[in-house]
Design a protein around this motif. Structure first.
Motif, mmCIF file in Angstrom:
data_model
loop_
_atom_site.group_PDB
_atom_site.id
_atom_site.type_symbol
_atom_site.label_atom_id
_atom_site.label_comp_id
_atom_site.label_asym_id
_atom_site.label_seq_id
_atom_site.Cartn_x
_atom_site.Cartn_y
_atom_site.Cartn_z
ATOM 1 N N LYS A 267 -52.795 8.707 -9.903
ATOM 2 C CA LYS A 267 -52.348 9.807 -9.043
ATOM 3 C C LYS A 267 -52.198 11.088 -9.853
ATOM 4 C CE LYS A 267 -47.432 8.797 -9.591
ATOM 5 N NZ LYS A 267 -47.630 8.056 -10.799
ATOM 6 N N GLN A 268 -51.970 12.174 -9.121
ATOM 7 C CA GLN A 268 -51.662 13.451 -9.739
ATOM 8 C C GLN A 268 -50.341 13.939 -9.143
ATOM 9 O OE1 GLN A 268 -55.066 16.104 -10.502
ATOM 10 N NE2 GLN A 268 -56.219 14.656 -9.260
ATOM 11 N N VAL A 269 -49.483 14.473 -9.991
ATOM 12 C CA VAL A 269 -48.190 14.977 -9.547
ATOM 13 C C VAL A 269 -48.264 16.497 -9.519
ATOM 14 C CG1 VAL A 269 -45.721 15.079 -10.057
ATOM 15 C CG2 VAL A 269 -46.998 12.994 -10.568
ATOM 16 N N LEU A 270 -47.942 17.068 -8.367
ATOM 17 C CA LEU A 270 -47.868 18.511 -8.215
ATOM 18 C C LEU A 270 -46.396 18.880 -8.103
ATOM 19 C CD1 LEU A 270 -50.647 19.004 -5.503
ATOM 20 C CD2 LEU A 270 -50.901 18.999 -7.977
ATOM 21 N N GLU A 271 -45.954 19.827 -8.911
ATOM 22 C CA GLU A 271 -44.545 20.230 -8.883
ATOM 23 C C GLU A 271 -44.449 21.724 -8.598
ATOM 24 O OE1 GLU A 271 -40.683 20.374 -11.823
ATOM 25 O OE2 GLU A 271 -42.098 18.718 -12.042
ATOM 26 N N TYR A 272 -43.594 22.052 -7.635
ATOM 27 C CA TYR A 272 -43.354 23.438 -7.232
ATOM 28 C C TYR A 272 -41.867 23.724 -7.341
ATOM 29 C CZ TYR A 272 -47.912 22.709 -5.039
ATOM 30 O OH TYR A 272 -49.226 22.408 -4.807
ATOM 31 N N HIS A 273 -41.509 24.955 -7.719
ATOM 32 C CA HIS A 273 -40.104 25.358 -7.799
ATOM 33 C C HIS A 273 -39.833 26.496 -6.840
ATOM 34 C CE1 HIS A 273 -39.431 23.738 -12.170
ATOM 35 N NE2 HIS A 273 -39.771 22.801 -11.324
ATOM 36 N N VAL A 274 -38.770 26.331 -6.055
ATOM 37 C CA VAL A 274 -38.275 27.407 -5.197
ATOM 38 C C VAL A 274 -37.112 28.025 -5.944
ATOM 39 C CG1 VAL A 274 -37.331 28.002 -2.934
ATOM 40 C CG2 VAL A 274 -38.928 26.077 -3.148
ATOM 41 N N GLN A 275 -37.231 29.306 -6.290
ATOM 42 C CA GLN A 275 -36.194 29.982 -7.077
ATOM 43 C C GLN A 275 -35.023 30.412 -6.191
ATOM 44 O OE1 GLN A 275 -36.501 30.012 -10.384
ATOM 45 N NE2 GLN A 275 -38.547 29.160 -10.267
ATOM 46 N N GLY A 276 -33.827 30.391 -6.767
ATOM 47 C CA GLY A 276 -32.646 30.905 -6.085
ATOM 48 C C GLY A 276 -31.815 29.848 -5.387
ATOM 49 N N ASP A 277 -30.711 30.318 -4.806
ATOM 50 C CA ASP A 277 -29.753 29.445 -4.126
ATOM 51 C C ASP A 277 -30.214 29.027 -2.738
ATOM 52 O OD1 ASP A 277 -28.098 29.682 -6.307
ATOM 53 O OD2 ASP A 277 -26.921 31.313 -5.436
ATOM 54 N N GLU A 278 -30.922 29.917 -2.055
ATOM 55 C CA GLU A 278 -31.329 29.661 -0.678
ATOM 56 C C GLU A 278 -32.630 28.873 -0.633
ATOM 57 O OE1 GLU A 278 -29.780 30.468 2.282
ATOM 58 O OE2 GLU A 278 -28.101 30.940 0.953
ATOM 59 N N LEU A 279 -32.663 27.871 0.213
ATOM 60 C CA LEU A 279 -33.879 27.087 0.427
ATOM 61 C C LEU A 279 -34.207 27.149 1.912
ATOM 62 C CD1 LEU A 279 -36.077 25.184 -0.642
ATOM 63 C CD2 LEU A 279 -34.530 23.296 -0.174
ATOM 64 N N PRO A 280 -35.218 27.958 2.258
ATOM 65 C CA PRO A 280 -35.601 28.021 3.673
ATOM 66 C C PRO A 280 -36.018 26.640 4.178
ATOM 67 C CG PRO A 280 -36.767 29.693 2.375
ATOM 68 C CD PRO A 280 -36.045 28.797 1.421
ATOM 69 N N SER A 281 -35.651 26.329 5.395
ATOM 70 C CA SER A 281 -36.008 25.048 6.027
ATOM 71 C C SER A 281 -35.524 23.842 5.228
ATOM 72 C CB SER A 281 -37.527 24.944 6.226
ATOM 73 O OG SER A 281 -38.019 26.054 6.911
ATOM 74 N N SER A 282 -34.366 23.963 4.592
ATOM 75 C CA SER A 282 -33.876 22.889 3.722
ATOM 76 C C SER A 282 -33.691 21.570 4.469
ATOM 77 C CB SER A 282 -32.589 23.293 3.026
ATOM 78 O OG SER A 282 -31.576 23.543 3.972
ATOM 79 N N GLN A 283 -33.174 21.603 5.674
ATOM 80 C CA GLN A 283 -32.943 20.370 6.434
ATOM 81 C C GLN A 283 -34.262 19.667 6.746
ATOM 82 O OE1 GLN A 283 -29.989 19.211 6.709
ATOM 83 N NE2 GLN A 283 -30.554 17.382 7.845
ATOM 84 N N GLU A 284 -35.284 20.433 7.136
ATOM 85 C CA GLU A 284 -36.589 19.844 7.437
ATOM 86 C C GLU A 284 -37.222 19.244 6.183
ATOM 87 O OE1 GLU A 284 -37.994 23.550 9.302
ATOM 88 O OE2 GLU A 284 -38.735 22.240 10.906
ATOM 89 N N LEU A 285 -37.057 19.925 5.046
ATOM 90 C CA LEU A 285 -37.626 19.423 3.790
ATOM 91 C C LEU A 285 -36.962 18.114 3.364
ATOM 92 C CD1 LEU A 285 -38.034 22.745 1.796
ATOM 93 C CD2 LEU A 285 -39.869 21.251 2.601
ATOM 94 N N VAL A 286 -35.652 18.039 3.498
ATOM 95 C CA VAL A 286 -34.934 16.814 3.136
ATOM 96 C C VAL A 286 -35.398 15.653 4.017
ATOM 97 C CG1 VAL A 286 -32.660 15.709 3.140
ATOM 98 C CG2 VAL A 286 -32.939 17.986 2.163
ATOM 99 N N GLN A 287 -35.606 15.907 5.306
ATOM 100 C CA GLN A 287 -36.072 14.858 6.216
ATOM 101 C C GLN A 287 -37.502 14.414 5.882
ATOM 102 O OE1 GLN A 287 -35.650 16.490 10.123
ATOM 103 N NE2 GLN A 287 -33.441 16.147 10.200
ATOM 104 N N LEU A 288 -38.315 15.335 5.391
ATOM 105 C CA LEU A 288 -39.713 15.054 5.087
ATOM 106 C C LEU A 288 -39.892 14.321 3.752
ATOM 107 C CD1 LEU A 288 -42.537 15.467 6.217
ATOM 108 C CD2 LEU A 288 -42.563 17.733 5.188
ATOM 109 N N ALA A 289 -38.924 14.482 2.843
ATOM 110 C CA ALA A 289 -39.017 13.836 1.526
ATOM 111 C C ALA A 289 -39.125 12.324 1.692
ATOM 112 C CB ALA A 289 -37.807 14.194 0.683
ATOM 113 N N GLY A 290 -39.996 11.720 0.893
ATOM 114 C CA GLY A 290 -40.206 10.278 0.957
ATOM 115 C C GLY A 290 -41.288 9.856 1.924
ATOM 116 N N SER A 291 -41.935 10.812 2.565
ATOM 117 C CA SER A 291 -43.017 10.481 3.489
ATOM 118 C C SER A 291 -44.284 11.230 3.087
ATOM 119 C CB SER A 291 -42.608 10.833 4.927
ATOM 120 O OG SER A 291 -42.405 12.230 5.042
ATOM 121 N N ILE A 292 -45.324 11.076 3.858
ATOM 122 C CA ILE A 292 -46.586 11.763 3.584
ATOM 123 C C ILE A 292 -46.555 13.129 4.266
ATOM 124 C CG2 ILE A 292 -49.101 11.674 3.784
ATOM 125 C CD1 ILE A 292 -47.836 9.548 1.940
ATOM 126 N N ALA A 293 -46.963 14.145 3.512
ATOM 127 C CA ALA A 293 -47.021 15.504 4.032
ATOM 128 C C ALA A 293 -48.417 16.075 3.796
ATOM 129 C CB ALA A 293 -45.980 16.382 3.329
#
Length: 157
Positions: free
Chosen positions: A19-45
Motif C-alpha cells: 500500500k501507499q500512505v498519504l498524509e495530510y495536515h490541517v493547520q490550526g485549531d479549527e477543523l471544518p466538518s470535524s464531525q463528518e471526518l470522525v464518522q468517516l475515519a476507519g472506512s473507505i473514502a
C-alpha cells in the motif's frame, strides 16, 4: 454526506510493498466538518486533489489525529491505484485542496482487489495433497543434500 473540501498541507507519500500512505495536515485549531471526518475515519473514502490529473482515488481513511497545532489525516491506498498516486507526487509538500467523500466500497472489497487465486489443491483423507495437472508440485522440484534445491549453475545463466 456530501463532499468535504479542506485546504491541507500534503505532508507525505510513503510506499511499502502492499500500500501507499498519504498524509495530510490541517493547520490550526479549527477543523471544518470535524464531525463528518470522525464518522468517516476507519472506512473507505474517495479522495481527490483539486487540479490533479490523478482524479478520484479510493482509499482507506486510516486515522485522524489531532494535537494543538494540527490535525493529521492518513489514508491507505492499495496497489491497484499506483498510476494515480504517482500523479500526486508533484503536490507533496505543498498546500492543496483535498476533496473527501464516502465511498460505497466496503473495507473487504477494497482489500480484495489485490487478491490472487494462488495454487489450487485438494487435501486427501490421508493428509496428502494433490494438485491439478499443469501446476507445479513439490515432487517436481529436485532437492539435493540437506533439503536444498538442487540446480545446475549453467542452467541459471
Amino acid at each position: 454526506m456530501s463532499k468535504i473540501n479542506l485546504n491541507v498541507l500534503f505532508k507525505k507519500i510513503q510506499k511499502d510493498d502492499k500500500k501507499q500512505v498519504l498524509e495530510y495536515h490541517v493547520q490550526g485549531d479549527e477543523l471544518p466538518s470535524s464531525q463528518e471526518l470522525v464518522q468517516l475515519a476507519g472506512s473507505i473514502a474517495v479522495i481527490e486533489i483539486e487540479g490533479s490529473e490523478a482524479g478520484p482515488i479510493n482509499a482507506e481513511f486510516k486515522s485522524i489525529q489531532r494535537d494543538s497545532k494540527k490535525t493529521a489525516l492518513k489514508f491507505n491506498v492499495s496497489g491497484g491505484s499506483d498510476d494515480k498516486v504517482i500523479k500526486l507526487y508533484p503536490f507533496a509538500g505543498s498546500s492543496v485542496n483535498l476533496l473527501i467523500q464516502p465511498s460505497q466500497m466496503s473495507l473487504e472489497e477494497f482489500y480484495d482487489e489485490d487478491e490472487h487465486e494462488g495454487v489450487a489443491y485438494t487435501v486427501e483423507n490421508d493428509g496428502s495433497v494433490s494438485v491439478p495437472d499443469g501446476q507445479l508440485s513439490l515432487d517436481d522440484i529436485p532437492f539435493g543434500e540437506e533439503g536444498n534445491v538442487a540446480h545446475d549453475d549453467d542452467e541459471l545463466n
